[in-house]
Design an enzyme around this catalytic site. Structure first.
Site, PDB file in Angstrom:
ATOM      1  N   ASP A  96       3.163  -7.725   9.596  1.00 37.05           N
ATOM      2  CA  ASP A  96       2.437  -7.337  10.814  1.00 37.05           C
ATOM      3  C   ASP A  96       0.963  -7.058  10.598  1.00 37.05           C
ATOM      4  O   ASP A  96       0.337  -6.368  11.395  1.00 37.05           O
ATOM      5  CB  ASP A  96       3.112  -6.087  11.380  1.00 37.05           C
ATOM      6  CG  ASP A  96       3.198  -4.972  10.348  1.00 37.05           C
ATOM      7  OD1 ASP A  96       2.482  -5.056   9.339  1.00 37.05           O
ATOM      8  OD2 ASP A  96       3.973  -4.022  10.556  1.00 37.05           O
ATOM      9  N   GLU A 118      10.254 -11.247   8.403  1.00 31.58           N
ATOM     10  CA  GLU A 118      10.301  -9.888   8.969  1.00 31.58           C
ATOM     11  C   GLU A 118       9.881  -9.931  10.443  1.00 31.58           C
ATOM     12  O   GLU A 118       9.004  -9.195  10.892  1.00 31.58           O
ATOM     13  CB  GLU A 118       9.428  -8.916   8.180  1.00 31.58           C
ATOM     14  CG  GLU A 118       9.745  -7.453   8.413  1.00 31.58           C
ATOM     15  CD  GLU A 118       8.847  -6.525   7.585  1.00 31.58           C
ATOM     16  OE1 GLU A 118       7.754  -6.192   8.038  1.00 31.58           O
ATOM     17  OE2 GLU A 118       9.269  -6.159   6.466  1.00 31.58           O
ATOM     18  N   GLU A 132      -0.416  -2.882  14.402  1.00 29.11           N
ATOM     19  CA  GLU A 132       0.667  -3.739  13.905  1.00 29.11           C
ATOM     20  C   GLU A 132       1.669  -4.143  14.979  1.00 29.11           C
ATOM     21  O   GLU A 132       2.183  -5.261  14.964  1.00 29.11           O
ATOM     22  CB  GLU A 132       1.393  -3.045  12.744  1.00 29.11           C
ATOM     23  CG  GLU A 132       0.575  -2.940  11.460  1.00 29.11           C
ATOM     24  CD  GLU A 132      -0.383  -1.747  11.443  1.00 29.11           C
ATOM     25  OE1 GLU A 132      -0.438  -0.992  12.448  1.00 29.11           O
ATOM     26  OE2 GLU A 132      -1.081  -1.558  10.428  1.00 29.11           O
ATOM     27  N   HIS A 223      -0.969   5.919   5.040  1.00 22.19           N
ATOM     28  CA  HIS A 223      -2.143   5.074   5.287  1.00 22.19           C
ATOM     29  C   HIS A 223      -2.321   4.662   6.741  1.00 22.19           C
ATOM     30  O   HIS A 223      -3.302   4.032   7.092  1.00 22.19           O
ATOM     31  CB  HIS A 223      -2.072   3.810   4.440  1.00 22.19           C
ATOM     32  CG  HIS A 223      -0.967   2.879   4.830  1.00 22.19           C
ATOM     33  ND1 HIS A 223      -1.099   1.967   5.851  1.00 22.19           N
ATOM     34  CD2 HIS A 223       0.277   2.725   4.363  1.00 22.19           C
ATOM     35  CE1 HIS A 223       0.021   1.291   5.981  1.00 22.19           C
ATOM     36  NE2 HIS A 223       0.880   1.728   5.092  1.00 22.19           N
ATOM     37  N   ARG A 225      -3.233   3.692  10.377  1.00 21.87           N
ATOM     38  CA  ARG A 225      -4.485   3.848  11.128  1.00 21.87           C
ATOM     39  C   ARG A 225      -4.364   4.869  12.263  1.00 21.87           C
ATOM     40  O   ARG A 225      -5.298   5.602  12.542  1.00 21.87           O
ATOM     41  CB  ARG A 225      -4.901   2.502  11.726  1.00 21.87           C
ATOM     42  CG  ARG A 225      -5.786   1.699  10.825  1.00 21.87           C
ATOM     43  CD  ARG A 225      -6.213   0.422  11.546  1.00 21.87           C
ATOM     44  NE  ARG A 225      -7.428  -0.141  10.977  1.00 21.87           N
ATOM     45  CZ  ARG A 225      -7.513  -0.746   9.802  1.00 21.87           C
ATOM     46  NH1 ARG A 225      -6.449  -0.845   9.037  1.00 21.87           N
ATOM     47  NH2 ARG A 225      -8.661  -1.240   9.379  1.00 21.87           N
ATOM     48  N   HIS A 256      -3.724   5.809  -1.102  1.00 27.60           N
ATOM     49  CA  HIS A 256      -4.175   4.486  -0.627  1.00 27.60           C
ATOM     50  C   HIS A 256      -5.702   4.384  -0.746  1.00 27.60           C
ATOM     51  O   HIS A 256      -6.408   5.389  -0.617  1.00 27.60           O
ATOM     52  CB  HIS A 256      -3.737   4.358   0.840  1.00 27.60           C
ATOM     53  CG  HIS A 256      -3.794   2.987   1.414  1.00 27.60           C
ATOM     54  ND1 HIS A 256      -4.972   2.374   1.761  1.00 27.60           N
ATOM     55  CD2 HIS A 256      -2.825   2.092   1.729  1.00 27.60           C
ATOM     56  CE1 HIS A 256      -4.731   1.166   2.266  1.00 27.60           C
ATOM     57  NE2 HIS A 256      -3.413   0.975   2.251  1.00 27.60           N
TER      58      HIS A 256
HETATM   59  C1  UD1 Z   1      -3.477  -2.764   5.920  1.00 31.28           C
HETATM   60  C2  UD1 Z   1      -2.703  -3.271   7.142  1.00 31.28           C
HETATM   61  C3  UD1 Z   1      -1.455  -2.432   7.379  1.00 31.28           C
HETATM   62  C4  UD1 Z   1      -0.601  -2.360   6.126  1.00 31.28           C
HETATM   63  C5  UD1 Z   1      -1.451  -1.843   4.979  1.00 31.28           C
HETATM   64  C6  UD1 Z   1      -0.657  -1.869   3.694  1.00 31.28           C
HETATM   65  C7  UD1 Z   1      -3.942  -4.250   9.004  1.00 31.28           C
HETATM   66  C8  UD1 Z   1      -4.667  -3.995  10.261  1.00 31.28           C
HETATM   67  N1  UD1 Z   1      -3.524  -3.151   8.332  1.00 31.28           N
HETATM   68  O1  UD1 Z   1      -4.009  -1.470   6.224  1.00 31.28           O
HETATM   69  O2  UD1 Z   1      -0.689  -3.005   8.431  1.00 31.28           O
HETATM   70  O3  UD1 Z   1       0.493  -1.507   6.353  1.00 31.28           O
HETATM   71  O4  UD1 Z   1      -2.603  -2.697   4.808  1.00 31.28           O
HETATM   72  O5  UD1 Z   1      -1.243  -1.063   2.724  1.00 31.28           O
HETATM   73  O6  UD1 Z   1      -3.754  -5.379   8.600  1.00 31.28           O
HETATM   74  N2  UD1 Z   1      -9.215  -1.024   0.339  1.00 31.28           N
HETATM   75  C9  UD1 Z   1      -9.702  -1.187  -0.934  1.00 31.28           C
HETATM   76  N3  UD1 Z   1      -8.934  -1.891  -1.846  1.00 31.28           N
HETATM   77  C10 UD1 Z   1      -7.721  -2.400  -1.539  1.00 31.28           C
HETATM   78  C11 UD1 Z   1      -7.233  -2.215  -0.228  1.00 31.28           C
HETATM   79  C12 UD1 Z   1      -7.989  -1.538   0.695  1.00 31.28           C
HETATM   80  O7  UD1 Z   1     -10.783  -0.722  -1.271  1.00 31.28           O
HETATM   81  O8  UD1 Z   1      -7.078  -3.012  -2.400  1.00 31.28           O
HETATM   82  C13 UD1 Z   1     -10.057  -0.302   1.338  1.00 31.28           C
HETATM   83  C14 UD1 Z   1     -11.282  -1.117   1.776  1.00 31.28           C
HETATM   84  O9  UD1 Z   1     -12.342  -0.239   2.033  1.00 31.28           O
HETATM   85  C15 UD1 Z   1     -10.800  -1.767   3.074  1.00 31.28           C
HETATM   86  C16 UD1 Z   1      -9.970  -0.630   3.638  1.00 31.28           C
HETATM   87  O10 UD1 Z   1      -9.296  -0.060   2.516  1.00 31.28           O
HETATM   88  O11 UD1 Z   1     -11.856  -2.163   3.931  1.00 31.28           O
HETATM   89  C17 UD1 Z   1      -8.981  -1.031   4.717  1.00 31.28           C
HETATM   90  O12 UD1 Z   1      -8.185  -2.142   4.338  1.00 31.28           O
HETATM   91  P1  UD1 Z   1      -7.371  -2.925   5.498  1.00 31.28           P
HETATM   92  O13 UD1 Z   1      -6.560  -4.003   4.871  1.00 31.28           O
HETATM   93  O14 UD1 Z   1      -8.292  -3.336   6.583  1.00 31.28           O
HETATM   94  O15 UD1 Z   1      -6.460  -1.812   6.121  1.00 31.28           O
HETATM   95  P2  UD1 Z   1      -5.312  -0.915   5.487  1.00 31.28           P
HETATM   96  O16 UD1 Z   1      -5.490   0.454   6.013  1.00 31.28           O
HETATM   97  O17 UD1 Z   1      -5.250  -1.135   4.045  1.00 31.28           O
HETATM   98  N1  UDP Z   2       3.977   0.848  -3.131  1.00 31.08           N
HETATM   99  C1  UDP Z   2       3.455   0.574  -4.384  1.00 31.08           C
HETATM  100  N2  UDP Z   2       2.610   1.497  -4.949  1.00 31.08           N
HETATM  101  C2  UDP Z   2       2.247   2.647  -4.319  1.00 31.08           C
HETATM  102  C3  UDP Z   2       2.763   2.890  -3.025  1.00 31.08           C
HETATM  103  C4  UDP Z   2       3.621   1.974  -2.460  1.00 31.08           C
HETATM  104  O1  UDP Z   2       3.762  -0.444  -4.990  1.00 31.08           O
HETATM  105  O2  UDP Z   2       1.462   3.432  -4.890  1.00 31.08           O
HETATM  106  C5  UDP Z   2       4.866  -0.155  -2.513  1.00 31.08           C
HETATM  107  C6  UDP Z   2       6.099   0.368  -1.800  1.00 31.08           C
HETATM  108  O3  UDP Z   2       7.192   0.486  -2.693  1.00 31.08           O
HETATM  109  C7  UDP Z   2       6.344  -0.680  -0.730  1.00 31.08           C
HETATM  110  C8  UDP Z   2       4.954  -1.159  -0.400  1.00 31.08           C
HETATM  111  O4  UDP Z   2       4.118  -0.783  -1.487  1.00 31.08           O
HETATM  112  O5  UDP Z   2       7.073  -1.797  -1.223  1.00 31.08           O
HETATM  113  C9  UDP Z   2       4.493  -0.541   0.872  1.00 31.08           C
HETATM  114  O6  UDP Z   2       3.137  -0.744   1.069  1.00 31.08           O
HETATM  115  P1  UDP Z   2       2.304   0.073   2.138  1.00 31.08           P
HETATM  116  O7  UDP Z   2       2.887   1.417   2.323  1.00 31.08           O
HETATM  117  O8  UDP Z   2       0.895  -0.032   1.707  1.00 31.08           O
HETATM  118  O9  UDP Z   2       2.454  -0.818   3.457  1.00 31.08           O
HETATM  119  P2  UDP Z   2       3.543  -0.866   4.623  1.00 31.08           P
HETATM  120  O10 UDP Z   2       4.876  -1.132   4.024  1.00 31.08           O
HETATM  121  O11 UDP Z   2       3.482   0.425   5.359  1.00 31.08           O
HETATM  122  O12 UDP Z   2       3.055  -1.996   5.472  1.00 31.08           O
END
Ligand code: UD1
Ligand code: UDP
Length: 386
Positions: A96, A118, A132, A223, A225, A256
């Protein structure tokens, strides 16, 4: 051989698509090509590394503090360029995220059919989870193959007038991934010292909690939003109350990398000797940690699905969930971000060992680990007439 492009952008997509990639590698008629949008960077690379996956191509799209509009526009444009150049027989997306919606749109514009892994999860509240829930709904009419984790997710799609012949109930591929990693962990016999060193857990926390089987500690992630801002502040208040009223209990929180999460969490929880804040853990180490904690406090979708397989209750820091099967089974309980409610539900599990034991025995409603093979079979039949 026909090429099938698997597109992933974030940590959970990499984890949940790894089994699909492996299943397709065994196909004699389909060939998986792995495209990373790089919506995440460090966290995505960490997830790829857990499965020794190397993308065939990486668009490197993440920017610090990216907005939804920004990342959406960049994914549509760059994935569209890639697809028109490489012309795969189909595109597969998972879940999503922005990568999922934007890739589905890019594939639609390029005239390439989409499979959605999914599919059919719904809360029917466009603000929860945000964005999402809307991403999932918008992907559905574009999708040719809907791979639903449960009967209930299939029912959602049928009620939205998606043709029955396009919906397949396969279970969730996260169970395939989890079983794969658990088998690997069983073979390796990792020690708490090794895990602590890799994850960056202090010696003091490791000695007091991880290396002592009798100790009690809670694993936390967060994490979403819709909880940015006051939601995270309140969640931290709930955690502070748990440690204040249970002086033997520790908290391990891999934080996160989103700055909207890190800032409040570091500020509120960064200075407590029983609260250990670390960077995100690699998937293998995280599974090891899930296996050993008492229970979890988390808003993660993946964690809600994995935890029943490990016999670990999850207090879900959200008001709604698109994964009601875990709540119905009793492993997951919605606690929102209200500190009183978080404390009360954690207190129950910490104070009532019968209740904890009861919630540990529940069966996983999300599949049996064969989802990826089922997805491969459907795609071979559809795309190669087998
Ligand atoms: C995203 C997804 C969310 C998912 C989550 C899993 C969207 C809108 N959101 O949220 O559905 O559940 O990932 O974790 O697609 N960042 C880093 N390094 C990383 C990852 C993130 O620095 O490896 C920081 C960056 O500043 C980035 C910010 O996090 O701009 C947000 O990342 P983004 O993918 O937009 O949103 P998430 O909150 O990670
Ligand atoms: N996970 C991981 N390391 C962490 C936290 C979570 O590998 O420090 C794994 C967790 O077991 C799951 C996935 O990451 O499989 C979930 O990711 P996240 O919570 O970022 O996204 P969501 O599932 O909410 O989209």
């Amino acid at each position: 051989m026909r090429n099938l492009c698997i597109v992933v952008g974030t940590r959970p997509e990499a984890i949940k698509m790894a089994p699909v990639y492996f299943a397709l590698q065994e196909s004699s008629v389909l060939h998986p090509v792995l495209l990373s949008t790089g919506q995440h960077r460090e966290m995505l690379d960490q997830a790829f590394a857990s499965f020794s996956l190397v993308p065939d191509h990486d668009l490197h799209l993440m920017q610090p503090g990216q907005s939804l509009a920004d990342i959406t526009a960049r994914v549509i444009s760059r994935v569209h360029d890639y697809l028109t150049e490489t012309r795969p027989a189909a595109v597969l997306v998972q879940g999503d995220t922005t990568t999922v919606l934007a890739t589905a749109m890019a594939a639609f514009y390029a005239g390439i059919p989409v499979g959605h892994v999914e599919a059919g999860l719904r809360t029917y509240d466009p603000q929860n989870p945000w964005p999402e829930e809307m991403n999932r709904r918008l992907v559905a009419p574009i999708t040719q193959w809907h791979f639903c984790p449960t009967q209930q997710s299939r029912e959602h799609l049928l009620s939205e007038r998606i043709e029955e012949s396009k919906c397949y109930v396969t279970g969730n591929t996260v169970i395939d991934a989890l079983l794969w990693i658990r088998n690997k962990l069983d073979r390796e016999n990792r020690t708490s010292d090794e895990v602590a060193a890799r994850v960056g857990i202090s010696d003091a926390f490791n000695q007091r909690f991880l290396s002592d089987d009798a100790s009690r500690w809670i694993l936390v992630t967060g994490h979403r939003r819709e909880s940015h801002g006051s939601g995270f502040v309140q969640m931290c208040d709930g955690i502070l109350r748990i440690v204040a009223e249970h002086p033997d209990v520790g908290i391990l929180f891999p934080v996160h990398l989103n700055p909207h999460v890190r800032q409040p969490v570091m500020e509120k929880l960064g200075n407590h000797d029983r609260i250990e804040l670390v960077d995100p853990a690699g998937y293998e180490d995280f599974v090891w940690l899930m296996d050993r904690c008492l229970f979890l406090l988390s808003d993660s979708g993946g964690v809600q699905e994995e935890s029943p397989s490990l016999g670990k209750p999850v207090l879900v820091t959200r008001d709604t969930t698109e994964r009601p099967e875990g709540v119905a089974a009793g492993t997951c309980r919605l606690v929102g971000t209200d500190p009183q409610k978080i404390f009360a539900e954690a207190d129950l599990l910490l104070s009532d060992s019968n209740e904890l034991a009861r919630r540990r025995r529940l069966k996983n409603p999300y599949g049996d680990g064969s989802a990826a093979q089922q997805i491969r079979t459907v795609l071979e039949r559809s795309l190669c007439d087998r």
